[in-house]
Design a protein around this motif. Sequence first.
Motif, PDB file in Angstrom:
ATOM      1  N   THR A  15       0.781  -1.069  -0.022  1.00 46.61           N
ATOM      2  CA  THR A  15      -0.076  -0.005  -0.148  1.00 46.61           C
ATOM      3  C   THR A  15       0.787   1.119   0.018  1.00 46.61           C
ATOM      4  N   ILE A  16       1.992   1.154   0.825  1.00 45.36           N
ATOM      5  CA  ILE A  16       2.719   2.410   0.866  1.00 45.36           C
ATOM      6  C   ILE A  16       3.614   2.548  -0.690  1.00 45.36           C
ATOM      7  N   GLU A  17       3.700   1.462  -1.329  1.00 43.45           N
ATOM      8  CA  GLU A  17       4.510   1.521  -2.593  1.00 43.45           C
ATOM      9  C   GLU A  17       3.492   2.117  -3.457  1.00 43.45           C
ATOM     10  N   GLY A  22       1.251   9.219  -5.196  1.00 43.71           N
ATOM     11  CA  GLY A  22      -0.161   9.280  -5.226  1.00 43.71           C
ATOM     12  C   GLY A  22      -0.425  10.867  -5.042  1.00 43.71           C
ATOM     13  N   ASP A  23      -1.716  11.088  -4.807  1.00 39.09           N
ATOM     14  CA  ASP A  23      -2.050  12.528  -4.777  1.00 39.09           C
ATOM     15  C   ASP A  23      -1.641  13.134  -3.593  1.00 39.09           C
ATOM     16  N   VAL A  24      -1.102  14.092  -3.319  1.00 38.23           N
ATOM     17  CA  VAL A  24      -0.445  14.762  -1.915  1.00 38.23           C
ATOM     18  C   VAL A  24      -1.969  15.149  -1.188  1.00 38.23           C
ATOM     19  N   LYS A  25      -3.206  15.301  -2.011  1.00 39.33           N
ATOM     20  CA  LYS A  25      -4.250  15.901  -1.171  1.00 39.33           C
ATOM     21  C   LYS A  25      -5.194  14.755  -0.518  1.00 39.33           C
ATOM     22  N   THR A  26      -4.798  13.408  -1.042  1.00 37.64           N
ATOM     23  CA  THR A  26      -5.562  12.368  -0.455  1.00 37.64           C
ATOM     24  C   THR A  26      -4.714  11.241   0.123  1.00 37.64           C
ATOM     25  N   SER A  27      -3.605  11.219   0.060  1.00 33.63           N
ATOM     26  CA  SER A  27      -2.665  10.227   0.318  1.00 33.63           C
ATOM     27  C   SER A  27      -1.584  10.630   1.412  1.00 33.63           C
ATOM     28  N   TYR A  28      -1.861  10.432   2.423  1.00 38.63           N
ATOM     29  CA  TYR A  28      -0.654  10.771   3.681  1.00 38.63           C
ATOM     30  C   TYR A  28       0.703  10.369   3.175  1.00 38.63           C
ATOM     31  N   VAL A  29       0.929   9.437   2.756  1.00 34.82           N
ATOM     32  CA  VAL A  29       2.258   8.733   2.481  1.00 34.82           C
ATOM     33  C   VAL A  29       2.814   9.673   1.261  1.00 34.82           C
ATOM     34  N   ALA A  30       2.036  10.087   0.340  1.00 37.62           N
ATOM     35  CA  ALA A  30       2.416  10.798  -0.964  1.00 37.62           C
ATOM     36  C   ALA A  30       2.737  12.283  -0.096  1.00 37.62           C
ATOM     37  N   ARG A  31       1.873  12.802   0.502  1.00 31.27           N
ATOM     38  CA  ARG A  31       1.967  14.127   1.281  1.00 31.27           C
ATOM     39  C   ARG A  31       3.385  14.176   2.166  1.00 31.27           C
ATOM     40  N   LEU A  32       3.850  13.120   2.869  1.00 31.79           N
ATOM     41  CA  LEU A  32       4.919  13.194   3.841  1.00 31.79           C
ATOM     42  C   LEU A  32       6.024  12.927   2.753  1.00 31.79           C
ATOM     43  N   LEU A  33       6.027  12.021   1.774  1.00 28.77           N
ATOM     44  CA  LEU A  33       7.395  11.948   0.980  1.00 28.77           C
ATOM     45  C   LEU A  33       7.620  13.415   0.315  1.00 28.77           C
ATOM     46  N   SER A  34       6.342  14.075  -0.180  1.00 28.70           N
ATOM     47  CA  SER A  34       6.947  15.190  -1.132  1.00 28.70           C
ATOM     48  C   SER A  34       7.292  16.161  -0.297  1.00 28.70           C
ATOM     49  N   GLN A  35       7.281  16.185   1.000  1.00 25.00           N
ATOM     50  CA  GLN A  35       8.047  17.294   1.905  1.00 25.00           C
ATOM     51  C   GLN A  35       9.507  16.786   1.989  1.00 25.00           C
ATOM     52  N   GLY A  36      10.274  15.876   1.288  1.00 28.37           N
ATOM     53  CA  GLY A  36      11.665  15.716   1.393  1.00 28.37           C
ATOM     54  C   GLY A  36      11.865  14.835   2.588  1.00 28.37           C
ATOM     55  N   GLU A  37      13.241  14.139   2.369  1.00 23.11           N
ATOM     56  CA  GLU A  37      13.593  13.468   3.430  1.00 23.11           C
ATOM     57  C   GLU A  37      13.526  13.813   4.802  1.00 23.11           C
ATOM     58  N   ASP A  38      14.163  14.972   5.053  1.00 28.61           N
ATOM     59  CA  ASP A  38      14.331  15.756   6.345  1.00 28.61           C
ATOM     60  C   ASP A  38      13.145  15.675   7.089  1.00 28.61           C
ATOM     61  N   ALA A  39      11.899  15.941   6.387  1.00 30.74           N
ATOM     62  CA  ALA A  39      10.580  16.034   7.004  1.00 30.74           C
ATOM     63  C   ALA A  39      10.010  14.635   7.454  1.00 30.74           C
ATOM     64  N   ILE A  76       7.680   3.549   5.634  1.00 32.01           N
ATOM     65  CA  ILE A  76       7.730   4.561   4.408  1.00 32.01           C
ATOM     66  C   ILE A  76       9.303   5.021   4.190  1.00 32.01           C
ATOM     67  N   VAL A  77      10.240   5.034   5.044  1.00 32.55           N
ATOM     68  CA  VAL A  77      11.433   5.554   4.727  1.00 32.55           C
ATOM     69  C   VAL A  77      11.897   4.379   4.104  1.00 32.55           C
ATOM     70  N   LEU A  78      11.951   3.053   4.491  1.00 30.91           N
ATOM     71  CA  LEU A  78      12.223   1.880   3.782  1.00 30.91           C
ATOM     72  C   LEU A  78      11.988   1.913   2.328  1.00 30.91           C
ATOM     73  N   ALA A  79      10.505   2.298   2.174  1.00 29.36           N
ATOM     74  CA  ALA A  79       9.890   2.315   0.673  1.00 29.36           C
ATOM     75  C   ALA A  79      10.639   3.410  -0.022  1.00 29.36           C
ATOM     76  N   ARG A  80      10.980   4.499   0.532  1.00 31.90           N
ATOM     77  CA  ARG A  80      11.691   5.690  -0.164  1.00 31.90           C
ATOM     78  C   ARG A  80      13.161   5.120  -0.659  1.00 31.90           C
ATOM     79  N   HIS A  81      13.553   4.319   0.129  1.00 36.61           N
ATOM     80  CA  HIS A  81      15.202   3.748  -0.551  1.00 36.61           C
ATOM     81  C   HIS A  81      14.966   2.461  -1.270  1.00 36.61           C
TER      82      HIS A  81
END
Length: 109
Positions: A15-17, A22-39, A76-81
């Motif tokens: 699901t994370i993958e 996804g759409d940052v307006k409807t997906s927490y995962v997409a929104r968090l990832l869009s903010q960059g690694e530091d966030a 989520i961090v694992l998926a990012r990598h």
Amino acid sequence: MKPGLYATLERIAATIEERKHGDVKTSYVARLLSQGEDALLKKIGEEATETVLAAKSGDRQHLVRETADLWFHCMIVLARHGLGPGDVLAEMHRREGISGIDEKAARKK
């Protein structure tokens, strides 16, 4: 691990993958990832702190919930990598039966 629990981790990872782009307006995962690694790393720090505080509180259910939050954000961090729970479990399997002191010393070599 109880039967089916590993499958739960794999479904959450899938699901994370799916939601990574996804759409940052409807997906927490997409929104968090869009903010960059530091966030994202800051969020993990917050969740780790909340887990520590829950452990100190003695409230077992609170500790379980905060640990679930921490694990989710770590996934989520694992998926990012390009990694997933199987990678972490394989490492834990590798370490099984090895003294923590010995395992840490081996990393320094």
